[in-house]
Design a protein around this motif. Sequence first.
Motif, PDB file in Angstrom:
ATOM      1  N   ASN A 192      -2.751   8.209   9.514  1.00 14.88           N
ATOM      2  CA  ASN A 192      -2.677   6.832   8.880  1.00 14.88           C
ATOM      3  C   ASN A 192      -3.296   7.003   7.606  1.00 14.88           C
ATOM      4  O   ASN A 192      -4.454   7.258   7.424  1.00 14.88           O
ATOM      5  CB  ASN A 192      -3.283   5.796   9.626  1.00 14.88           C
ATOM      6  CG  ASN A 192      -3.623   4.498   8.969  1.00 14.88           C
ATOM      7  OD1 ASN A 192      -2.517   4.185   7.990  1.00 14.88           O
ATOM      8  ND2 ASN A 192      -4.310   3.809   9.084  1.00 14.88           N
ATOM      9  N   GLU A 193      -2.413   6.951   6.339  1.00 16.42           N
ATOM     10  CA  GLU A 193      -2.789   7.216   5.275  1.00 16.42           C
ATOM     11  C   GLU A 193      -2.995   6.178   4.201  1.00 16.42           C
ATOM     12  O   GLU A 193      -2.034   6.087   3.075  1.00 16.42           O
ATOM     13  CB  GLU A 193      -1.840   8.585   4.522  1.00 16.42           C
ATOM     14  CG  GLU A 193      -1.832  10.049   5.366  1.00 16.42           C
ATOM     15  CD  GLU A 193      -1.096  10.780   4.995  1.00 16.42           C
ATOM     16  OE1 GLU A 193      -1.662  11.863   4.266  1.00 16.42           O
ATOM     17  OE2 GLU A 193       0.040  10.729   4.938  1.00 16.42           O
ATOM     18  N   PRO A 194      -4.097   5.780   3.876  1.00 20.29           N
ATOM     19  CA  PRO A 194      -4.065   4.511   3.116  1.00 20.29           C
ATOM     20  C   PRO A 194      -4.386   4.705   1.746  1.00 20.29           C
ATOM     21  O   PRO A 194      -4.282   4.003   0.764  1.00 20.29           O
ATOM     22  CB  PRO A 194      -5.266   3.646   3.599  1.00 20.29           C
ATOM     23  CG  PRO A 194      -6.003   4.587   4.501  1.00 20.29           C
ATOM     24  CD  PRO A 194      -5.253   5.609   4.826  1.00 20.29           C
ATOM     25  N   TYR A 195      -4.565   5.989   1.619  1.00 22.20           N
ATOM     26  CA  TYR A 195      -4.859   6.527   0.133  1.00 22.20           C
ATOM     27  C   TYR A 195      -3.639   7.132  -0.558  1.00 22.20           C
ATOM     28  O   TYR A 195      -3.790   7.281  -1.867  1.00 22.20           O
ATOM     29  CB  TYR A 195      -5.860   7.903   0.149  1.00 22.20           C
ATOM     30  CG  TYR A 195      -5.460   8.951   1.267  1.00 22.20           C
ATOM     31  CD1 TYR A 195      -4.296   9.797   1.077  1.00 22.20           C
ATOM     32  CD2 TYR A 195      -6.004   8.729   2.540  1.00 22.20           C
ATOM     33  CE1 TYR A 195      -4.076  10.805   2.080  1.00 22.20           C
ATOM     34  CE2 TYR A 195      -5.723   9.654   3.555  1.00 22.20           C
ATOM     35  CZ  TYR A 195      -4.780  10.731   3.190  1.00 22.20           C
ATOM     36  OH  TYR A 195      -4.218  11.421   4.317  1.00 22.20           O
ATOM     37  N   VAL A 196      -2.546   6.933   0.112  1.00 21.82           N
ATOM     38  CA  VAL A 196      -1.153   7.393  -0.475  1.00 21.82           C
ATOM     39  C   VAL A 196      -0.823   6.316  -1.287  1.00 21.82           C
ATOM     40  O   VAL A 196      -0.976   5.198  -1.125  1.00 21.82           O
ATOM     41  CB  VAL A 196      -0.146   7.597   0.514  1.00 21.82           C
ATOM     42  CG1 VAL A 196       1.387   7.557   0.115  1.00 21.82           C
ATOM     43  CG2 VAL A 196      -0.516   8.813   1.255  1.00 21.82           C
ATOM     44  N   TYR A 197      -0.369   6.598  -2.752  1.00 27.29           N
ATOM     45  CA  TYR A 197       0.075   5.783  -3.930  1.00 27.29           C
ATOM     46  C   TYR A 197       1.027   4.650  -3.100  1.00 27.29           C
ATOM     47  O   TYR A 197       1.942   4.932  -2.579  1.00 27.29           O
ATOM     48  CB  TYR A 197       0.658   6.656  -4.885  1.00 27.29           C
ATOM     49  CG  TYR A 197       1.001   5.739  -6.085  1.00 27.29           C
ATOM     50  CD1 TYR A 197       0.074   5.589  -6.968  1.00 27.29           C
ATOM     51  CD2 TYR A 197       2.414   5.175  -6.410  1.00 27.29           C
ATOM     52  CE1 TYR A 197       0.389   4.805  -8.304  1.00 27.29           C
ATOM     53  CE2 TYR A 197       2.667   4.724  -7.386  1.00 27.29           C
ATOM     54  CZ  TYR A 197       1.643   4.204  -8.471  1.00 27.29           C
ATOM     55  OH  TYR A 197       2.010   3.610  -9.400  1.00 27.29           O
ATOM     56  N   PRO A 198       0.651   3.423  -3.625  1.00 25.79           N
ATOM     57  CA  PRO A 198       1.175   2.315  -3.028  1.00 25.79           C
ATOM     58  C   PRO A 198       2.863   2.406  -3.595  1.00 25.79           C
ATOM     59  O   PRO A 198       3.330   2.776  -4.475  1.00 25.79           O
ATOM     60  CB  PRO A 198       0.894   1.102  -3.961  1.00 25.79           C
ATOM     61  CG  PRO A 198      -0.728   1.561  -4.119  1.00 25.79           C
ATOM     62  CD  PRO A 198      -0.601   3.035  -4.310  1.00 25.79           C
ATOM     63  N   GLY A 199       3.887   2.274  -2.538  1.00 30.01           N
ATOM     64  CA  GLY A 199       5.161   2.055  -2.614  1.00 30.01           C
ATOM     65  C   GLY A 199       5.592   3.757  -2.253  1.00 30.01           C
ATOM     66  O   GLY A 199       7.025   3.824  -2.000  1.00 30.01           O
ATOM     67  N   ASN A 200       4.788   4.759  -2.288  1.00 30.82           N
ATOM     68  CA  ASN A 200       5.478   6.067  -1.618  1.00 30.82           C
ATOM     69  C   ASN A 200       5.458   6.227  -0.292  1.00 30.82           C
ATOM     70  O   ASN A 200       4.485   5.254   0.490  1.00 30.82           O
ATOM     71  CB  ASN A 200       4.281   7.140  -2.218  1.00 30.82           C
ATOM     72  CG  ASN A 200       4.299   7.537  -3.721  1.00 30.82           C
ATOM     73  OD1 ASN A 200       3.868   8.444  -3.981  1.00 30.82           O
ATOM     74  ND2 ASN A 200       5.201   6.813  -4.469  1.00 30.82           N
ATOM     75  N   THR A 201       6.291   6.937   0.483  1.00 28.46           N
ATOM     76  CA  THR A 201       6.312   7.139   1.685  1.00 28.46           C
ATOM     77  C   THR A 201       5.526   8.476   1.865  1.00 28.46           C
ATOM     78  O   THR A 201       5.014   9.207   1.069  1.00 28.46           O
ATOM     79  CB  THR A 201       7.705   7.507   2.378  1.00 28.46           C
ATOM     80  OG1 THR A 201       8.122   8.830   1.205  1.00 28.46           O
ATOM     81  CG2 THR A 201       8.573   6.405   2.293  1.00 28.46           C
TER      82      THR A 201
END
Length: 280
Positions: free
Chosen positions: A152-161
Motif C-alpha cells: 500500500n503506497e500512499p507516497y506514490v505521486y497522486p494520479g500515478n499507478t
Amino acid sequence: MGRSSTHQHRSHRTSSSRKKQRSFWKELPILIGIALVLALLIKTFLVQAFSIPSDSMQNTLQQGDRVLVDKFTPWFGSEPERGEVVVFNDPDNWLAGEPTPDPNALQTFLSWIGLMPSAEEKDLIKRVIGVGGDTVECEGTGPLKVNGKALNEPYVYPGNTPCSQDDQGGRFKVKVPEGSIWVMGDHRQNSRDSRYNQADKNHGMVPVDKVVGRAIVIAWPINRWDTLPVPDTFDQDLSARSAALTVAPQGLALAGAVPPVLWRRRLAIRSVSGRPCDRR
C-alpha cells in the motif's frame, strides 16, 4: 603623579586591546582552517547535503529540495532497507544524456565543504523497494508486490499507478541478488529507475557498494523541513522466508501423508505375497 599613573594605565589598556585584536586576526585563519577540516570530516564520514535535481521523487521530494544524507551508519556495515530513500552513485550510465551542471566559484567551494553536492558526482536518489533475496513484481497498474505481498503506497505521486502502464516498465518480475537493491521513484510515471535500466550490466539493480547513504531529512527550504521515515507499508513481514511459509502448511500436510500411505502399501504387498507360504 596621580595624573601620570592614570595616563599610564590608559596607555597600558589601549596597548592590551591592540594586542588582543592582533591576536584575534592571527588566530582567525587557524579557526577557519579547523572549521573547514571539521566540515570535510563531516562530509566524508557523517552527513552530506544533496540537492534534488528532478521530479522523480515527487511528492516526497521536490526539485530544488536539499536533503541531508546519513553517511555514518554504512561505515558500520549497515545496508539499505526496504522503504528507505537513498542516494547512490550512477551504477551504469543511468544519467546518460542528462545536462552537466556548470557551478560557479561559490558553488564549487560550498560543494567542497559539503554544503552542496559536487557537480562531478553523478548521483541519483530513489526509494528502496527490494533488497537481496527479494522477488519484486508488478503487472499492469499494480499493486507492486514484494515476495508476493502487495504494498500500500500512499507516497506514490497522486494520479500515478504503482506501476507504469507501458510494457517496458509496467510488467516485470525480478529476483534481487544478494549485495544489490531494486529502486523506484515515487513519481512512477516520471522516474527512470530500476524498471527502465534492466538492460544494463546490473539488470537494473543497484550494487550496495554504490549507495552513498540514506536521506534522513529535508533541510531546505525551511518551509519544506521534514524527516524521511520508512513508510508503514514496509512494517509488514516482507521477507522471502515468510512468503515460503505461507505454502508450507499444505506442503507439510502432503509430506506427512506420504509415509503412512507408503507403509500401508508395503504391508498390503507383504500380505499378498505371503499367502502361498501360509502354514495354517
